[in-house]
Design a protein around this motif. Structure first.
Motif, mmCIF file in Angstrom:
data_model
loop_
_atom_site.group_PDB
_atom_site.id
_atom_site.type_symbol
_atom_site.label_atom_id
_atom_site.label_comp_id
_atom_site.label_asym_id
_atom_site.label_seq_id
_atom_site.Cartn_x
_atom_site.Cartn_y
_atom_site.Cartn_z
ATOM 1 N N VAL A 61 1.061 -0.887 -0.154
ATOM 2 C CA VAL A 61 -0.012 -0.089 0.075
ATOM 3 C C VAL A 61 0.430 1.312 -0.154
ATOM 4 O O VAL A 61 0.742 2.042 -0.197
ATOM 5 C CB VAL A 61 -0.275 0.163 1.554
ATOM 6 N N LEU A 64 2.783 1.406 -3.225
ATOM 7 C CA LEU A 64 1.875 2.761 -4.759
ATOM 8 C C LEU A 64 0.571 3.565 -3.970
ATOM 9 O O LEU A 64 0.777 4.242 -5.006
ATOM 10 C CB LEU A 64 0.189 1.488 -4.557
ATOM 11 N N SER A 65 0.758 4.072 -2.915
ATOM 12 C CA SER A 65 0.200 5.529 -2.732
ATOM 13 C C SER A 65 1.009 6.576 -1.959
ATOM 14 O O SER A 65 1.407 7.811 -1.965
ATOM 15 C CB SER A 65 -0.883 5.206 -1.147
ATOM 16 N N MET A 66 2.595 6.141 -1.900
ATOM 17 C CA MET A 66 3.294 7.411 -1.206
ATOM 18 C C MET A 66 3.902 8.756 -2.616
ATOM 19 O O MET A 66 3.769 7.511 -3.417
ATOM 20 C CB MET A 66 4.365 7.094 -0.899
ATOM 21 N N GLY A 70 1.862 9.264 -5.906
ATOM 22 C CA GLY A 70 1.114 8.541 -4.796
ATOM 23 C C GLY A 70 -0.416 7.717 -5.555
ATOM 24 O O GLY A 70 -0.684 8.950 -5.850
ATOM 25 N N ILE A 71 -1.353 7.011 -5.263
ATOM 26 C CA ILE A 71 -2.707 7.086 -5.661
ATOM 27 C C ILE A 71 -3.366 6.916 -3.910
ATOM 28 O O ILE A 71 -2.546 6.386 -2.666
ATOM 29 C CB ILE A 71 -3.018 5.485 -5.815
ATOM 30 N N HIS A 72 -3.925 7.550 -3.898
ATOM 31 C CA HIS A 72 -4.534 7.862 -2.511
ATOM 32 C C HIS A 72 -4.982 6.483 -1.576
ATOM 33 O O HIS A 72 -5.848 5.745 -2.527
ATOM 34 C CB HIS A 72 -5.533 9.177 -2.156
ATOM 35 N N PRO A 73 -4.957 6.285 -0.843
ATOM 36 C CA PRO A 73 -5.375 5.162 -0.180
ATOM 37 C C PRO A 73 -7.049 5.044 -0.064
ATOM 38 O O PRO A 73 -7.653 3.963 -0.528
ATOM 39 C CB PRO A 73 -4.780 5.554 1.116
ATOM 40 N N ASP A 75 -8.754 5.926 -2.513
ATOM 41 C CA ASP A 75 -8.957 5.609 -4.232
ATOM 42 C C ASP A 75 -8.350 4.217 -4.459
ATOM 43 O O ASP A 75 -8.335 3.507 -5.580
ATOM 44 C CB ASP A 75 -8.022 6.594 -5.189
ATOM 45 N N LEU A 76 -7.424 3.537 -3.509
ATOM 46 C CA LEU A 76 -7.319 1.899 -4.207
ATOM 47 C C LEU A 76 -8.167 1.050 -4.253
ATOM 48 O O LEU A 76 -7.473 0.471 -5.631
ATOM 49 C CB LEU A 76 -6.236 1.861 -3.028
ATOM 50 N N ASN A 88 -3.572 7.955 -11.855
ATOM 51 C CA ASN A 88 -4.738 6.586 -10.888
ATOM 52 C C ASN A 88 -4.110 5.143 -12.183
ATOM 53 O O ASN A 88 -3.296 4.326 -11.961
ATOM 54 C CB ASN A 88 -5.946 6.740 -10.150
ATOM 55 N N LEU A 92 -0.818 2.949 -12.094
ATOM 56 C CA LEU A 92 -1.343 1.101 -11.263
ATOM 57 C C LEU A 92 -0.584 0.014 -12.373
ATOM 58 O O LEU A 92 -0.578 -0.877 -11.818
ATOM 59 C CB LEU A 92 -2.391 1.129 -11.057
#
Length: 367
Positions: A61, A64-66, A70-73, A75-76, A88, A92
């Motif tokens: 996580v 992918l998010s930092m 990064g994708i906001h948690p 939105d994951l 995103n 991804l």
């Protein structure tokens, strides 16, 4: 999968009764795989495996998010369900997703490879790196970059170099992979020759090519693709059942060749099969990520310490190898002090700390 925990009972054997209750060692639970298969597993191993999986998920996580891209948690979940769009979707599907999937499988392959090799050699410092596989892959990549720059991909050269190095080790020992002592000595010699070739190529090629080649031979996960993920996951999924078949013979083999022979196993064949499987796993990992150092060395030893049990610890070694490599790659992407360093340099740092720890431990032992 269902686990049960029963108090120990003596073995009960009745004439004509197909159901036999066997005693189970204390501190173990039965992991049931269907109605007919039940595997005794230590509670400490189950707890350590569960914690490793949770840490691996947290590291994934974070990967992918930092950072700025990064994708906001929040939105994951939707992104992982296929609803990612715009930035995103790019992160991804192109930037971090393949890199993360390759890191998990590559780390697991290295960790499992190291566990197999260390069990055979009965040496905590044993790993496929020691017998020249990583150096051979680096030499193969270097040769491809120098002699076939437009025809042979560097990753293919690395795979060919790893296979050639292992073939040379196999022939030079005179006993194949059955004698751990000869295996290590021959591997050191092959590694030295391979390193000399690699350094010559780095010196001889153009500066830009040399920089790219140096990054690869140190181990890199940048610009990985879904094709790379398919290759390494295929290798890992094919090798996992074979490793499971070797787990019991390897555990018995750690008691010594004489005792294992008396118990009905064939230590020579087991050692050859384990080393060959270790080489396949390492070669597959090297072909997609380069010769990343020290993961196969440290993961099995950490596995033994967190589970506090003997045996090869194959599952835990694979999980910890995946965790170590994902964390190292996260550091390579996010640490502000260095820009785009190969992930292999971070695993080298971890391996150096581990070797220093072993050295201090030896100093503190009474003579």
């Amino acid at each position: 999968m269902k686990t049960t925990d029963r108090t120990e009972t003596p073995a009960e054997v009745r004439a004509g009764d197909p159901a036999v209750t066997l005693p189970r060692p204390a501190g173990r639970v039965l992991v049931r795989l269907g109605p007919r298969v039940a595997i005794p597993v230590r509670r400490s191993s189950l707890v350590a495996a569960a914690l490793s999986v949770l840490l691996l998920l947290a590291a994934a996580v974070a990967t992918l998010s930092m950072g700025r891209l990064g994708i906001h948690p929040a939105d994951l979940p939707s992104a992982l369900m296929g609803e990612a769009t715009g930035k995103n979707a790019f992160v991804l599907n192109r930037l971090r997703g393949p890199r993360l999937v390759v890191a998990v499988a590559t780390g697991a392959a290295f960790g499992l490879s190291g566990a197999l090799f260390q069990s055979v050699t009965r040496n905590p410092l044993g790993s496929p790196d020691v017998i020249g596989l990583s150096a051979g892959s680096g030499a193969g990549a270097a040769a491809a970059a120098l002699f076939f720059p437009d025809t042979v991909p560097v990753s293919v050269g690395a795979l060919v170099g790893a296979v050639a190095a292992m073939a040379l080790v196999y022939v030079s020992t005179g006993t194949g992979f059955r004698n751990p002592g000869r295996l290590v000595v021959a591997g050191i010699g092959v590694a030295a020759m391979s390193t000399a070739l690699t350094q010559y190529v780095v010196y001889a090629v153009e500066r830009d090519k040399a920089s790219a080649l140096t990054a690869y031979i140190n181990g890199s996960l940048s610009a990985r693709s879904w094709d790379d993920a398919t290759v390494i996951w295929t290798v890992l999924l094919v090798c996992l059942p074979l490793a499971a078949l070797l787990a019991r013979p390897l555990s018995i083999g750690e008691m010594g060749d004489d005792l294992s022979t008396g118990l009905g196993t064939r230590p020579g064949r087991t050692a050859t099969a384990a080393v060959a499987l270790s080489i396949v796993l390492s070669a597959g990992a090297v072909s997609v990520a380069g010769p990343i150092a020290f993961v196969s060395l440290t993961a099995p030893q950490i596995a033994k310490r967190v589970t506090r049990s003997g045996g090869p610890q194959l599952v835990m070694s694979a999980l910890l190898g995946a965790l170590l490599l994902v964390l190292a790659d996260l550091a390579a992407q996010q640490l502000p002090f260095f820009d785009d360093l190969p992930v292999g340099l971070y695993t080298m740092a971890v391996g150096g700390v581990y070797l220093g720890y072993l050295l201090l431990r030896e100093w503190k032992r009474p003579v």
